[in-house]
Scaffold this motif. Structure first.
Motif, PDB file in Angstrom:
ATOM      1  N   LYS B  24     -13.781  -2.064   0.516  1.00 30.45           N
ATOM      2  CA  LYS B  24     -13.590  -2.893  -0.672  1.00 30.45           C
ATOM      3  C   LYS B  24     -13.816  -4.373  -0.356  1.00 30.45           C
ATOM      4  O   LYS B  24     -13.966  -4.762   0.792  1.00 30.45           O
ATOM      5  CB  LYS B  24     -12.181  -2.660  -1.227  1.00 30.45           C
ATOM      6  CG  LYS B  24     -11.997  -1.215  -1.737  1.00 30.45           C
ATOM      7  CD  LYS B  24     -10.667  -1.010  -2.426  1.00 30.45           C
ATOM      8  CE  LYS B  24     -10.547   0.426  -2.942  1.00 30.45           C
ATOM      9  NZ  LYS B  24      -9.271   0.673  -3.650  1.00 30.45           N
ATOM     10  N   CYS B  27     -10.137  -5.772   1.117  1.00 27.74           N
ATOM     11  CA  CYS B  27      -9.306  -4.963   2.025  1.00 27.74           C
ATOM     12  C   CYS B  27     -10.174  -3.882   2.642  1.00 27.74           C
ATOM     13  O   CYS B  27     -11.313  -3.680   2.240  1.00 27.74           O
ATOM     14  CB  CYS B  27      -8.125  -4.346   1.277  1.00 27.74           C
ATOM     15  SG  CYS B  27      -8.617  -3.180  -0.014  1.00 27.74           S
ATOM     16  N   CYS B  29      -9.904  -0.638   2.549  1.00 26.75           N
ATOM     17  CA  CYS B  29      -9.924   0.685   1.919  1.00 26.75           C
ATOM     18  C   CYS B  29     -11.371   1.125   1.671  1.00 26.75           C
ATOM     19  O   CYS B  29     -12.220   0.305   1.341  1.00 26.75           O
ATOM     20  CB  CYS B  29      -9.180   0.659   0.589  1.00 26.75           C
ATOM     21  SG  CYS B  29      -7.411   0.446   0.760  1.00 26.75           S
ATOM     22  N   VAL B  41      -6.095   3.325  -1.390  1.00 32.01           N
ATOM     23  CA  VAL B  41      -5.416   2.114  -1.866  1.00 32.01           C
ATOM     24  C   VAL B  41      -4.493   1.563  -0.783  1.00 32.01           C
ATOM     25  O   VAL B  41      -4.085   2.284   0.126  1.00 32.01           O
ATOM     26  CB  VAL B  41      -4.585   2.391  -3.148  1.00 32.01           C
ATOM     27  CG1 VAL B  41      -5.502   2.694  -4.322  1.00 32.01           C
ATOM     28  CG2 VAL B  41      -3.600   3.525  -2.932  1.00 32.01           C
ATOM     29  N   CYS B  42      -4.197   0.272  -0.896  1.00 30.98           N
ATOM     30  CA  CYS B  42      -3.308  -0.387   0.056  1.00 30.98           C
ATOM     31  C   CYS B  42      -2.607  -1.530  -0.677  1.00 30.98           C
ATOM     32  O   CYS B  42      -2.898  -1.792  -1.850  1.00 30.98           O
ATOM     33  CB  CYS B  42      -4.113  -0.899   1.251  1.00 30.98           C
ATOM     34  SG  CYS B  42      -5.088  -2.360   0.863  1.00 30.98           S
ATOM     35  N   CYS B  45      -5.175  -3.959  -2.648  1.00 30.06           N
ATOM     36  CA  CYS B  45      -5.868  -3.527  -3.870  1.00 30.06           C
ATOM     37  C   CYS B  45      -4.909  -2.928  -4.896  1.00 30.06           C
ATOM     38  O   CYS B  45      -5.314  -2.650  -6.021  1.00 30.06           O
ATOM     39  CB  CYS B  45      -7.029  -2.593  -3.549  1.00 30.06           C
ATOM     40  SG  CYS B  45      -6.613  -1.146  -2.591  1.00 30.06           S
TER      41      CYS B  45
HETATM   42 ZN   LIG Z   1      -6.982  -1.601  -0.309  1.00 27.69          ZN
END
Ligand SMILES: [Zn+2]
Lengths: 94, 482
Positions: B24, B27, B29, B41-42, B45
């Motif tokens: 992304k 980030c 991910c 996801v993290c 995001c």
């Molecule tokens: Zn993320």
């Protein structure tokens, strides 16, 4: 610069805030006093000063395009008020 | 009565392209499509408090590359801004985008409609993040009591490419979109998988009386995801504007949505309710400084773009139409060129790629990059045809079999005994039999009815299941009947 009651209502609307009559009056007054204080900055001559894009003089902080671990599913939904079948759920949007 | 008798259309397009990075924009991910919801996801995001974004270098590289491919100026100084709005697919309540200092500006691309070349201006192209995906409980958003949110797409890098309002007909709009998507695809900015929503269009359209210099009232139709939707949507919208003007009324400046099923546009919000995004500089990201060396490094990685490739294909002796079809996607052009490396009759190869091969691929809805027949295998098949080892008719049977089995042409020909019979002795015997069995046609031929020969050739082909060398059959028949 003075902000009006109408502008406060507009900003509250944009921020999805429902304000009472008293709150609108209170915030109009408070926002005006904050803005008046900040208006002191207008007294400085900035004719030859470039607009600041960032508070620190630092550029190009970048990461390489490498995958890192995402979060575990249980953690993802730990703070979610409502989740089902791997989705966050939200009430009726429009 | 078509609107174009009285009005001129003015159209500009904003195109959102999901870029081909592994991760992304802010980030690490993964951006892979089609994974379990919320599995990529993290904290960044998902917009969790305190999480800090860090810009993906590759997203910047691809944005520079897109800018160069679209003849843009690349900004030496660029920054990110917050676009504030509330919607459940935007977990931070703002989208990180670029407001006044986009990474690319002042570019153009060239389209050709009815053989007239025309430049369409590119106002700007900027980096931003994609939003999550909503899945509504009901059929539409308004009939749903709740919605599910998948944030896998949240933070996927997007390039928003804004055109000038330079297009004057629906055909010009489609030509612009096709050329743009091709360039983006060729330059490796995005895989441009339209069916996965990796390219989306917002169109701005207005009408004005023919000859007028002022712009009419424009409406914006958001979130179209195919060329066909854009065409149908514009056909509807320009007629709607024309009818309003004809009745002495005017459209209102507003944002509309396209209902694919009903084939109509519907009002989303008017100018009075227009969004107030309260853009401000993103304090969590420092600005970008792009020097000449960086731009040069990216320039050096630029592959051949569609226009150059079309010209080169035409120089091989292909028609403008053929060159256009063969360069319509990078995968198609790559396939053609890989086969061409092994079989150098470009025209014959083009016919087979655009004809039999495309026919088989279309029948199985298979993209050419997944073709069960490798380009080298097609080249080998055409080589055998060229050498006369199989007839054109048999080649069609063989290519169908190759498609089913992915076997080489030579293997199939051997296994099925499909090799062309070019042996004079073997063929001579069959010709003799056909002559013996068809006395009437023989008599016709010998009495001057020359087209009786065609019937006899056909009988020999039938007897050999199409494997006889037709030239040789002709020669033998003529010899034996003279
Ligand atoms: Zn993320």
């Amino acid at each position: 610069m003075k902000i009006s009651r109408k502008e406060v209502e507009h900003v509250a609307d944009l921020a999805r805030l429902k304000l009472t009559e008293q709150e609108i009056e209170l915030y109009t007054e408070q926002l005006n006093s904050i803005l008046e204080y900040a208006a002191k900055l207008q007294q400085i001559d900035t004719t030859n000063v470039e607009p600041t894009a960032h508070a620190v003089q630092l550029y190009n902080v970048l990461r390489e395009d490498e995958i890192t671990d995402s979060m575990e599913t249980e953690k993802v939904f730990e703070n979610a008020p409502w989740a089902e079948d791997g989705y966050f759920r939200v009430p009726k949007i429009v | 009565m078509a609107y174009s008798d009285r009005y001129e259309m003015v159209c500009g397009v904003e195109t959102h392209v999901e870029m081909a990075t592994k991760t992304k924009i802010f980030c690490g991910c993964s951006t892979e499509f089609g994974k379990e919801p919320n599995s990529q996801v993290c904290p960044v995001c998902l917009g969790m408090p305190g999480a800090l974004p860090v810009l993906n270098r590759e997203a910047v590289n691809l944005a520079i590359k897109a800018g160069l491919a679209l003849n843009c100026e690349i900004a030496e100084f660029s920054k990110f801004d917050r676009k504030n709005y509330f919607y459940p697919d935007v977990p931070k309540n703002f989208q990180t985008s670029q407001y006044d200092l986009p990474i690319c500006k002042n570019g153009w691309l060239e389209i050709t409609v009815d053989e007239n070349p025309k430049r369409i201006g590119i106002t700007r192209a900027h980096l931003e993040e994609d939003a999550g995906k909503l899945v509504h409980s009901g059929e539409t958003i308004t009939s749903s009591s709740s919605s599910g949110v998948d944030y896998n797409r949240s933070g996927v890098p997007l390039l928003e490419i804004v055109s000038e309002p330079d297009m004057r007909s629906i055909d010009e709009v489609i030509a612009y979109l096709e050329e743009l998507v091709q360039i983006i695809n060729y330059a490796g900015i995005s895989d441009c998988k339209m069916e996965q929503g990796s390219v989306r269009f917002d169109v701005n359209v207005s009408l004005r009386p023919i000859g007028s210099k002022e712009f009419g009232v424009r409406t914006e139709i958001k979130n179209l995801n195919s060329f066909n939707s854009v065409r149908r949507c514009l056909e509807f919208e320009v007629e709607r504007h024309a009818e309003l003007y004809d009745e002495g009324q005017s459209p209102v400046q507003e944002t509309r949505t396209w209902d694919e099923v009903k084939g109509i546009t519907l009002s989303l919000r008017t100018k009075e309710e227009a969004e107030d995004y309260r853009y401000f500089p993103e304090p969590d990201l420092v600005p970008l400084v792009i020097d000449k060396q960086w731009v040069e490094r990216i320039k050096a990685t630029m592959p051949e773009l569609p226009a150059a490739k079309r010209n080169r294909f035409q120089a091989l002796g292909l028609s403008a139409y053929d060159a256009g079809v063969l360069t319509s996607s990078k995968a198609m052009a790559d396939y053609f060129e890989q086969a061409l490396a092994k079989f150098d009759d470009a025209k014959t190869l083009a016919n087979w790629v655009m004809g039999d091969l495309s026919g088989l691929l279309n029948a199985h809805s298979c993209p050419i990059e997944d073709s069960p027949i490798a380009p080298e295998q097609l080249a080998d098949l055409l080589g055998l045809l060229q050498k006369g080892e199989i007839s054109g008719k048999i080649a069609k049977t063989v290519i169908a079999e190759m498609y089913q089995t992915s076997k080489d042409a030579a293997t199939i020909i051997k296994e099925k005994g499909l090799a062309q019979i070019s042996d004079e002795e073997t063929l001579g015997k069959i010709v003799d039999e056909v002559i013996a069995q068809n006395p009437k046609s023989v008599a016709d031929y010998q009495s001057g009815k020359k087209n009786a020969l065609g019937f006899l050739v056909g009988q020999v082909m039938k007897a050999t299941k199409g494997q006889a060398n037709p030239g040789l059959v002709n020669k033998l028949l003529k010899e034996k009947l003279s």
